[in-house]
Motif scaffolding. Structure first.
Motif, PDB file in Angstrom:
ATOM      1  N   VAL A 104    -112.585   1.684  81.343  1.00 51.56           N
ATOM      2  CA  VAL A 104    -113.813   2.162  81.986  1.00 51.56           C
ATOM      3  C   VAL A 104    -114.749   2.769  80.952  1.00 51.56           C
ATOM      4  O   VAL A 104    -115.962   2.502  80.934  1.00 51.56           O
ATOM      5  CB  VAL A 104    -113.482   3.193  83.084  1.00 51.56           C
ATOM      6  N   ALA A 105    -114.203   3.595  80.054  1.00 52.12           N
ATOM      7  CA  ALA A 105    -115.025   4.213  79.016  1.00 52.12           C
ATOM      8  C   ALA A 105    -115.680   3.157  78.141  1.00 52.12           C
ATOM      9  O   ALA A 105    -116.803   3.353  77.648  1.00 52.12           O
ATOM     10  CB  ALA A 105    -114.173   5.153  78.166  1.00 52.12           C
ATOM     11  N   GLY A 106    -115.002   2.027  77.968  1.00 48.91           N
ATOM     12  CA  GLY A 106    -115.534   0.965  77.129  1.00 48.91           C
ATOM     13  C   GLY A 106    -116.759   0.280  77.682  1.00 48.91           C
ATOM     14  O   GLY A 106    -117.382  -0.533  76.989  1.00 48.91           O
ATOM     15  N   LEU A 116    -118.312   3.143  69.115  1.00 46.34           N
ATOM     16  CA  LEU A 116    -117.536   3.575  70.268  1.00 46.34           C
ATOM     17  C   LEU A 116    -118.222   4.766  70.937  1.00 46.34           C
ATOM     18  O   LEU A 116    -118.869   5.578  70.265  1.00 46.34           O
ATOM     19  CB  LEU A 116    -116.120   3.955  69.839  1.00 46.34           C
ATOM     20  N   PRO A 117    -118.077   4.899  72.251  1.00 53.05           N
ATOM     21  CA  PRO A 117    -118.776   5.994  72.937  1.00 53.05           C
ATOM     22  C   PRO A 117    -118.165   7.353  72.605  1.00 53.05           C
ATOM     23  O   PRO A 117    -116.982   7.464  72.270  1.00 53.05           O
ATOM     24  CB  PRO A 117    -118.580   5.656  74.414  1.00 53.05           C
ATOM     25  N   GLU A 118    -118.995   8.363  72.720  1.00 54.86           N
ATOM     26  CA  GLU A 118    -118.525   9.747  72.596  1.00 54.86           C
ATOM     27  C   GLU A 118    -117.864  10.139  73.912  1.00 54.86           C
ATOM     28  O   GLU A 118    -118.441   9.949  74.988  1.00 54.86           O
ATOM     29  CB  GLU A 118    -119.709  10.669  72.303  1.00 54.86           C
ATOM     30  N   ILE A 119    -116.651  10.684  73.850  1.00 55.49           N
ATOM     31  CA  ILE A 119    -115.901  11.029  75.057  1.00 55.49           C
ATOM     32  C   ILE A 119    -115.725  12.539  75.130  1.00 55.49           C
ATOM     33  O   ILE A 119    -115.357  13.186  74.149  1.00 55.49           O
ATOM     34  CB  ILE A 119    -114.525  10.324  75.083  1.00 55.49           C
ATOM     35  N   GLU A 120    -116.005  13.096  76.312  1.00 52.52           N
ATOM     36  CA  GLU A 120    -115.820  14.521  76.564  1.00 52.52           C
ATOM     37  C   GLU A 120    -114.978  14.685  77.823  1.00 52.52           C
ATOM     38  O   GLU A 120    -115.088  13.900  78.764  1.00 52.52           O
ATOM     39  CB  GLU A 120    -117.168  15.214  76.770  1.00 52.52           C
ATOM     40  N   ALA A 149    -124.327  -1.723  73.259  1.00 55.04           N
ATOM     41  CA  ALA A 149    -125.429  -2.294  72.477  1.00 55.04           C
ATOM     42  C   ALA A 149    -125.937  -1.240  71.492  1.00 55.04           C
ATOM     43  O   ALA A 149    -125.166  -0.423  70.992  1.00 55.04           O
ATOM     44  CB  ALA A 149    -126.529  -2.787  73.413  1.00 55.04           C
ATOM     45  N   GLU A 150    -127.268  -1.229  71.257  1.00 56.88           N
ATOM     46  CA  GLU A 150    -127.805  -0.332  70.229  1.00 56.88           C
ATOM     47  C   GLU A 150    -127.708   1.137  70.632  1.00 56.88           C
ATOM     48  O   GLU A 150    -127.382   2.002  69.811  1.00 56.88           O
ATOM     49  CB  GLU A 150    -129.266  -0.689  69.940  1.00 56.88           C
ATOM     50  N   ALA A 151    -128.018   1.442  71.907  1.00 57.51           N
ATOM     51  CA  ALA A 151    -128.013   2.841  72.347  1.00 57.51           C
ATOM     52  C   ALA A 151    -126.589   3.382  72.383  1.00 57.51           C
ATOM     53  O   ALA A 151    -125.679   2.707  72.870  1.00 57.51           O
ATOM     54  CB  ALA A 151    -128.660   2.960  73.721  1.00 57.51           C
ATOM     55  N   PRO A 152    -126.366   4.596  71.874  1.00 57.74           N
ATOM     56  CA  PRO A 152    -124.996   5.155  71.880  1.00 57.74           C
ATOM     57  C   PRO A 152    -124.519   5.449  73.292  1.00 57.74           C
ATOM     58  O   PRO A 152    -125.311   5.728  74.194  1.00 57.74           O
ATOM     59  CB  PRO A 152    -125.140   6.434  71.052  1.00 57.74           C
ATOM     60  N   GLY A 153    -123.207   5.399  73.456  1.00 60.92           N
ATOM     61  CA  GLY A 153    -122.619   5.649  74.770  1.00 60.92           C
ATOM     62  C   GLY A 153    -121.969   7.015  74.851  1.00 60.92           C
ATOM     63  O   GLY A 153    -121.584   7.617  73.835  1.00 60.92           O
ATOM     64  N   MET A 174    -105.623  12.696  78.432  1.00 56.45           N
ATOM     65  CA  MET A 174    -106.983  13.162  78.163  1.00 56.45           C
ATOM     66  C   MET A 174    -107.200  13.392  76.662  1.00 56.45           C
ATOM     67  O   MET A 174    -108.258  13.068  76.125  1.00 56.45           O
ATOM     68  CB  MET A 174    -107.267  14.459  78.929  1.00 56.45           C
ATOM     69  N   GLN A 175    -106.195  13.913  75.984  1.00 57.65           N
ATOM     70  CA  GLN A 175    -106.323  14.163  74.556  1.00 57.65           C
ATOM     71  C   GLN A 175    -106.419  12.851  73.763  1.00 57.65           C
ATOM     72  O   GLN A 175    -107.177  12.751  72.798  1.00 57.65           O
ATOM     73  CB  GLN A 175    -105.137  14.998  74.069  1.00 57.65           C
ATOM     74  N   ALA A 176    -105.650  11.847  74.186  1.00 54.21           N
ATOM     75  CA  ALA A 176    -105.710  10.548  73.506  1.00 54.21           C
ATOM     76  C   ALA A 176    -107.092   9.924  73.648  1.00 54.21           C
ATOM     77  O   ALA A 176    -107.644   9.372  72.683  1.00 54.21           O
ATOM     78  CB  ALA A 176    -104.645   9.609  74.073  1.00 54.21           C
ATOM     79  N   LEU A 177    -107.673  10.027  74.848  1.00 52.53           N
ATOM     80  CA  LEU A 177    -109.008   9.476  75.063  1.00 52.53           C
ATOM     81  C   LEU A 177    -110.060  10.288  74.323  1.00 52.53           C
ATOM     82  O   LEU A 177    -110.988   9.731  73.719  1.00 52.53           O
ATOM     83  CB  LEU A 177    -109.315   9.442  76.566  1.00 52.53           C
ATOM     84  N   LEU A 178    -109.913  11.603  74.361  1.00 55.55           N
ATOM     85  CA  LEU A 178    -110.885  12.489  73.733  1.00 55.55           C
ATOM     86  C   LEU A 178    -110.992  12.219  72.231  1.00 55.55           C
ATOM     87  O   LEU A 178    -112.096  12.214  71.661  1.00 55.55           O
ATOM     88  CB  LEU A 178    -110.483  13.945  73.988  1.00 55.55           C
ATOM     89  N   HIS A 179    -109.863  11.966  71.589  1.00 54.93           N
ATOM     90  CA  HIS A 179    -109.838  11.807  70.130  1.00 54.93           C
ATOM     91  C   HIS A 179    -109.767  10.332  69.710  1.00 54.93           C
ATOM     92  O   HIS A 179    -109.554  10.052  68.515  1.00 54.93           O
ATOM     93  CB  HIS A 179    -108.648  12.563  69.541  1.00 54.93           C
ATOM     94  N   HIS A 180    -109.924   9.394  70.673  1.00 57.72           N
ATOM     95  CA  HIS A 180    -109.832   7.961  70.361  1.00 57.72           C
ATOM     96  C   HIS A 180    -108.530   7.674  69.610  1.00 57.72           C
ATOM     97  O   HIS A 180    -108.512   6.922  68.628  1.00 57.72           O
ATOM     98  CB  HIS A 180    -111.032   7.497  69.519  1.00 57.72           C
ATOM     99  N   ASP A 181    -107.450   8.277  70.068  1.00 58.36           N
ATOM    100  CA  ASP A 181    -106.175   8.152  69.360  1.00 58.36           C
ATOM    101  C   ASP A 181    -105.107   7.637  70.330  1.00 58.36           C
ATOM    102  O   ASP A 181    -104.216   8.375  70.758  1.00 58.36           O
ATOM    103  CB  ASP A 181    -105.765   9.509  68.775  1.00 58.36           C
ATOM    104  N   LEU A 182    -105.224   6.351  70.676  1.00 53.79           N
ATOM    105  CA  LEU A 182    -104.216   5.766  71.554  1.00 53.79           C
ATOM    106  C   LEU A 182    -102.870   5.650  70.853  1.00 53.79           C
ATOM    107  O   LEU A 182    -101.822   5.639  71.503  1.00 53.79           O
ATOM    108  CB  LEU A 182    -104.681   4.389  72.033  1.00 53.79           C
TER     109      LEU A 182
END
Length: 729
Positions: free
Chosen positions: A584-586, A386-390, A591-595, A609-617
């Motif tokens: 959109v973040a998805g 999964l991508p890193e979200i900031e 693929a191989e390269a991190p997102g 924003m906090q739910a997306l930031l921590h991948h905690d839907l």
């Protein structure tokens, strides 16, 4: 004089049958069936209605219906089309009752290709006689050689001019022959080798296949993170449906933008499915409708209206991206295709699979209540992470004056492009700017037909209303104070972001993806091809870019305004925002390269924003449930809206007040309004809204019928009923 045999044995009057017409009428009309005609329930017929001839369907007579009058007008014709099956007739009645729509208005959606009811045209070709006299010229020899390989053939397929063919027919060498009906669609092969499934995917696919094989109604939520391979998994269930000889329906929210989905289908089954959406030509709609009715379209992929196609044996319904609001039809018969898909599956004794990475709260509540089962794909397929979200706090990282991209986002894009990877900028706003105002007097350019600002489209040099379509040139002078060159654009749209990107990244190959420049399937497929072939470095788009695309070299997503959509009093504003941003973040790092995903926000502490930031839907869903359950808001209660509209503001307001005074009064039921709608004028009509709220256990339809019956509404005013509203505009 002896009595005539006719008087001794009077002719039995023709029996009557109820016929439902595709008109906004309250019920059926009785017609006589003349001798020699057979009209069973479901038969498509031509009947007289006043001076007109109308298409209709012989309907089921209700047990309490009065006996028809003796003198009935006769049916004109029974059409040579497969009759409408009982499951679809029951579904039409159910939708009409649930949405408080006339049954004929619902029937009209099921008769959307009337030419398909006519007898298919018989085509003639040529076949060899094996005899005949005449000179065998080279052209004639080519024709006979082609017919020896395959006969009969249409004239246009033979290697000769019409004059040569006529001469051969005159010489007795060839003769006319009827052509067999060509199959409209290649049957998908369920045994065609598809992509290898992971162990988790295979387990989920096995469970879905079991539901299909059971030939029973069920509802399953297939939940999986973005990139987990949900499509490939549920296509295994489609293959199982084909093995059982039944038809499958797949609903997509944006079928016209689904070129990559169709490529996955072809890879799995070796051919394309039948399609159903608004971009189809009348001829293709006719052929597709007929093929579905005859059972020769085993798999159909379509938009929400595909629910009303005449499947004779529907064995599976898939609703992909079930959370999408595009499944709600707001005009005419107001219905939600996700919910109606469940009903259609029940009448067809078929499983329904709801698919999403971010399911709606309604679906989650049904899972928790035990009405739906759930299958999950918790990880991305193929080892991708999964991508890193900031979250970029725009108060701490303000953009340069007159710009909209924060410095950290600009730096991230530069680094991504330098690595030879692709980046995406997302802003869910079409055009150049959402508002144009005068710097001198403050006048705002507003639509004359709607309570909405005109959106500037600078490339076309026009101002446009995105609600009614009104457009006008950008004026040189302010229409209010007449100041010259005083109009200025306020706020960004994707065109303005593209302009800023051109200044910041001049060497990047850019592509804008919005409905203005991606109008249909061909344009969407070409855009996807360019991105896949790495002809594009930077994608700039609206919500179109969130629709399930798979771009393996796209590693960075920047959301220009993550707060957009959170404002206002919409019940589902936060839920829709978290779903859209998660989708959109998805797109990043599939693929191989991190997102990596950067969300520009002025409210980084917001639960979304906090739910997306921590991948905690899950935490977000829990908070939403805690807010809605005590007040019986959906999905823990029922809502129904009345939208009162009319060209006369005084008369419209009067009817709205009358409805407010006649509102039902019973324990637990609350009526809010009337109040001017947020869009107080739409397409030239003034609008007021009333909202009925009730506990989940109360059926709102009888309340609404009794409520509406208490107020006489003139023809100039329209009252639209929206059960389970999604939009509150």
């Amino acid at each position: 004089m002896p009595p005539s045999s006719a008087s001794l044995f009077p002719e039995k009057p023709p029996h009557g049958v109820p016929v439902l017409l595709p008109l906004p009428l309250g019920g059926t009309y009785d017609y006589a069936v003349p001798p020699g005609l057979h009209a069973e329930p479901g038969s498509f017929v031509v009947v007289p209605l006043g001076p007109r001839r109308m298409l209709g369907v012989v309907w089921d007579r209700t047990p309490d219906a009065p006996a028809p009058a003796i003198k009935l007008r006769p049916l004109i014709e029974v059409l040579p089309a497969p009759p409408m099956r009982p499951a679809l007739r029951q579904f039409i009645d159910w939708v009409a009752n649930y949405t408080l729509s006339p049954p004929g208005a619902v029937l009209r959606m099921a008769m959307s290709a009337p030419t398909a009811l006519e007898k298919p045209a018989i085509r003639a070709g040529w076949r060899p006689t094996g005899t005949g006299v005449g000179r065998l010229t080279p052209d004639r020899a080519k024709v006979l050689e082609a017919l020896a390989a395959h006969s009969p053939q249409p004239g246009e397929a033979l290697p000769a001019t019409p004059a040569v063919l006529r001469g051969m027919a005159k010489a007795g060498m060839i003769e006319p022959a009827l052509l067999p009906a060509a199959p409209r669609f290649t049957p998908p092969d369920p045994e065609h080798p598809g992509p290898a499934l992971s162990e988790t995917q295979a387990g989920v696919a096995e469970a879905l296949r079991a539901r299909v094989a059971a030939h029973e109604f069920s509802v399953t939520l297939l939940r999986g993170v973005t990139g987990s391979g949900k499509t490939e998994t549920y296509l295994d269930a489609v293959a199982e449906c084909l093995r059982h000889g039944r038809q499958a329906l797949v609903l997509l929210p944006e079928i016209a933008l689904s070129s990559q989905w169709l490529a996955r289908f072809r890879a799995r089954f070796g051919c394309a499915p039948a399609l159903w959406h608004s971009e189809l030509s009348p001829a293709v709609r006719r052929d597709t409708w007929r093929a579905v009715a005859e059972g020769s379209a085993p798999v159909l992929v379509g938009a929400r209206s595909a629910l009303f196609l005449p499947f004779p044996d529907l064995g599976l319904i898939i609703v992909d991206e079930e959370h999408e609001t595009a499944f709600k039809q707001e005009d005419g018969v107001v219905y939600h295709a996700r919910d109606m898909a469940v009903v259609r599956a029940r009448f067809s004794e078929a499983p329904c699979v709801l698919v999403s990475a971010t399911p709606s709260l309604e679906t989650i509540a049904n899972v928790e209540a035990g009405r739906y089962s759930e299958l999950t794909l918790p990880t991305r397929h193929g080892g991708a992470s999964l991508p890193e979200i900031e979250v970029l706090d725009m108060r701490a990282h303000p953009p340069e004056r007159g710009r909209f991209l924060a410095p950290p986002l600009v730096e991230a894009i530069e680094a991504t492009l330098a690595r030879g990877e692709q980046a995406m900028l997302f802003l869910n706003r079409r055009g150049y700017a959402p508002l144009t105002l005068c710097r001198t007097c403050g006048h705002r350019m507003q639509c004359p037909n709607c309570t909405a600002w005109l959106v500037e489209h600078r490339a076309q040099r026009r101002l446009q209303c995105h609600h009614c379509g009104h457009a006008e040139p950008i004026p040189v002078r302010c229409p209010e104070c007449n100041a010259e060159n005083s109009l200025t654009a306020i706020g960004p749209g994707v065109e303005r972001v593209q302009e800023e990107a051109a200044l910041l990244f001049p060497d990047a190959r850019r592509l804008v993806m919005a409905s203005d420049n991606i109008p249909g399937p061909a344009a969407a497929a070409e855009a996807a091809r360019r991105i896949e072939d790495r002809e594009v470095d930077l994608v700039i788009g609206t919500q179109i870019v969130a629709k399930g695309w798979h771009f393996p070299h796209l590693t960075l997503v920047g959301v220009v305004d993550a707060d957009l959509g959170l404002a206002g009093g919409d019940l589902r504003a936060a839920e829709r925002t978290v779903q859209l941003l998660h989708q959109v973040a998805g797109r990043a790092g599939r693929a191989e390269a991190p997102g990596r995903v950067l969300l520009q926000s002025f409210s980084p502490e917001h639960p979304v924003m906090q739910a997306l930031l921590h991948h905690d839907l899950g935490a977000f869903v829990a908070e939403e449930k805690a807010q809605r359950a005590p007040g019986h808001w959906p999905p823990y209660g029922r809502l129904a809206a009345l939208i009162v509209s009319g060209e006369d503001p005084v008369e419209t307001a009067r009817i709205a007040r009358a409805l407010g005074l006649a509102a039902p009064e019973m324990p637990g039921v609350q009526v809010l309004g009337p109040a001017p709608a947020p869009l107080a004028m739409l397409r030239g009509r003034h609008r007021h809204r009333l909202l009925l709220k009730a506990p989940r256990g109360i059926a709102v339809q009888p309340l609404l019928r009794a409520w509406l019956a208490r107020v006489e509404v003139p023809n100039a005013v329209r009252v639209q009923v929206d059960v389970d509203p999604v939009s509150f505009l």
